[in-house]
Scaffold this motif. Sequence first.
Motif, short mmCIF file in Angstrom:
data_model
loop_
_atom_site.label_atom_id
_atom_site.label_comp_id
_atom_site.label_asym_id
_atom_site.label_seq_id
_atom_site.Cartn_x
_atom_site.Cartn_y
_atom_site.Cartn_z
N ASP A 332 0.81 -1.23 0.00
CA ASP A 332 0.00 0.00 0.00
C ASP A 332 0.83 1.27 0.00
OD1 ASP A 332 0.92 0.33 2.59
OD2 ASP A 332 -1.00 -0.07 3.56
N GLY A 333 2.17 1.12 0.11
CA GLY A 333 3.04 2.29 0.00
C GLY A 333 3.14 3.15 1.23
N LYS A 334 2.45 2.78 2.30
CA LYS A 334 2.50 3.63 3.50
C LYS A 334 2.63 2.83 4.81
CE LYS A 334 -2.57 3.90 3.44
NZ LYS A 334 -3.74 4.80 3.37
N SER A 335 2.13 1.60 4.83
CA SER A 335 2.14 0.83 6.07
C SER A 335 3.52 0.39 6.52
CB SER A 335 1.23 -0.41 5.94
OG SER A 335 -0.11 -0.04 5.76
N HIS A 336 4.51 0.54 5.63
CA HIS A 336 5.89 0.17 6.01
C HIS A 336 6.45 1.15 7.03
CE1 HIS A 336 6.50 3.36 3.07
NE2 HIS A 336 7.70 3.54 3.60
N LYS A 337 5.86 2.34 7.12
CA LYS A 337 6.38 3.35 8.04
C LYS A 337 6.21 2.89 9.49
CE LYS A 337 5.39 7.22 4.91
NZ LYS A 337 4.65 8.49 4.73
N GLY A 338 7.32 2.88 10.22
CA GLY A 338 7.28 2.47 11.61
C GLY A 338 7.24 0.97 11.82
N PHE A 359 21.03 0.23 13.81
CA PHE A 359 19.57 0.33 13.78
C PHE A 359 19.23 1.79 13.46
CE2 PHE A 359 15.56 -1.35 16.18
CZ PHE A 359 14.80 -1.07 15.06
N SER A 360 18.72 2.02 12.26
CA SER A 360 18.37 3.38 11.86
C SER A 360 17.00 3.38 11.19
CB SER A 360 19.41 3.96 10.89
OG SER A 360 19.48 3.19 9.71
N THR A 361 16.17 4.34 11.56
CA THR A 361 14.83 4.46 10.98
C THR A 361 14.66 5.82 10.33
OG1 THR A 361 13.97 5.19 13.12
CG2 THR A 361 13.82 2.85 12.62
N HIS A 362 14.16 5.81 9.11
CA HIS A 362 13.99 7.05 8.35
C HIS A 362 12.59 7.20 7.75
CE1 HIS A 362 18.36 7.84 8.43
NE2 HIS A 362 18.49 6.53 8.25
N SER A 363 11.79 6.13 7.82
CA SER A 363 10.50 6.16 7.14
C SER A 363 9.56 7.21 7.71
CB SER A 363 9.84 4.78 7.20
OG SER A 363 9.64 4.37 8.54
N SER A 369 15.69 8.67 1.88
CA SER A 369 14.76 7.97 0.98
C SER A 369 13.73 7.14 1.73
CB SER A 369 15.52 7.08 -0.01
OG SER A 369 16.38 7.84 -0.82
N GLY A 370 13.62 7.33 3.04
CA GLY A 370 12.63 6.61 3.81
C GLY A 370 12.94 5.15 4.04
N VAL A 371 14.22 4.77 3.93
CA VAL A 371 14.62 3.36 4.10
C VAL A 371 15.04 3.12 5.55
CG1 VAL A 371 16.20 1.55 3.37
CG2 VAL A 371 15.39 3.23 1.70
N VAL A 393 13.93 -2.12 5.07
CA VAL A 393 12.53 -1.84 4.75
C VAL A 393 12.46 -0.68 3.78
CG1 VAL A 393 10.26 -1.26 5.67
CG2 VAL A 393 11.83 -2.67 7.03
N TYR A 394 11.92 -0.95 2.57
CA TYR A 394 11.86 0.05 1.51
C TYR A 394 10.43 0.51 1.26
CZ TYR A 394 16.66 -1.00 0.12
OH TYR A 394 18.02 -1.14 0.10
N PRO A 395 10.25 1.81 0.97
CA PRO A 395 8.94 2.24 0.46
C PRO A 395 8.62 1.49 -0.83
CG PRO A 395 10.34 4.12 1.01
CD PRO A 395 11.21 2.91 1.06
#
Length: 475
Positions: A332-338, A359-363, A369-371, A393-395
Amino acid sequence: MNHFTRSTYQMVILCRFTYCPSPMQRILLYQWLEESLRSGEMVSEDLYDLKLDLEKEKTSETPSVPKPADGSVSNGNELSQGGSIRSPPQENAKENNLSEAISSPRISDDSRHSLGSGNASPGLSDITSKDGGLQQSSLIYNPPNLNRNLTEIFGKLINIYRALGEDRRSFSYYKAIPVIEKLPFKIERGDQVKNLPSIGKALQEHIQEIVTTGKLSKLEHFETDEKVRTISLFGEVWGIGPTTALKLYEKGYRTLDELKKEDSLTHAQRLGLKYFDDIKQRIPRHEVQEMEQLLQKAGEDVLPGVVVVCGGSYRRGKASCGDLDVVITHPDGKSHKGFLKKYVKHLKDMGFLKEDLIFSTHSEEGTDSGVDTFFGLCTYPGRDLRHRIDLKVYPREIYAFGLIAWTGNDVLNRRLRLLAESKGFRLDDTGLFPATHGSGGKRGSKGSTSIKLYTEREVFDFLGFPCLEPQERNL
């Protein structure tokens, strides 16, 4: 072989690929053209011949089965040799969770790697089991390697040059190994490999020395040189690069035990040192497959519909793996966030993930790039032996680029990057970006927006590169 010009080369291309239903026709892999142009002469065709039987293909009623690079197909038993995973006698809650994840019904090929359609972005339905890797996992890339005496020595040189920071030299041996592995004969003279791709004059001389004497003086020199030997050893510790390895040598350290006393080591480097022997052990393919199933089931528990694919040498069909490269997205292009924070916590609660390295979070912040990235150590259920695992985890919109990059191999990734640059783009695991023109022969910077491509095939097609199945990417 006759020397030929570019115009002659173009004529050869036309002749080789013009369809003619003749038993004498030969269809060659594109690498034959590439290597011929590079060397300025027509190299031997034998290693690039697809050996297609056109008449048989026309009349065959049985769908063709994709074959690994060596032409072999798994007999179906190779992936089940490990059987089910058994928990140790002293079961606890975490171990029970692991057992449940393994023993749950296998997710179907279609639902597991398909990203569905619905209101998703264009091309989502194209990511099927073929693109995701499950179907390919039954195809073992395991060439006979009749020349292990050569490839083992070249493998040692790869590690030494990497540790010394000489990536170009390391890469030259890296490219040669799969070429030698696939040969159907044992090399007895250096001139037998004269026209093979990725094997130049220097490597021919190395091969001649090895087949004649059984050893290589260059490697013996490295192994007896204290500085080179020590830097090479330290460079094998996770998190220690060439510069740090040299500094540690200059401080007087010579062994891994001595290195444990160094106060400047980071937490990740200390973990790499502590589990040095564990990390060096390769993981049998059937164990990787079972851990991939565990990871997919755990992902579904946290976020229904999530796509979890084990890439790297596993996806390329290798019989064993050095680590687990796991690529994740959601259709869905959005649920990967978090998602990654919750996923890592769940895997730790299960007892699968043990230690963090990075351990790095950018989404959620919309940076890089939200990876989201987790590098750490995990264990095969029921054992304490640590294995390296990378979770990325990629968008959805850049997932195809991440999947290509983390499937590899390095030779293919480098070729794709160079091809992209020749067309005015910059390629990496986060996208394909228009590039500016650099001054003075320098590379231009990449643009801020990637070309929208949603499947691996679309990326290959856009670059004009043959769309290789994962098991064909052991270049």
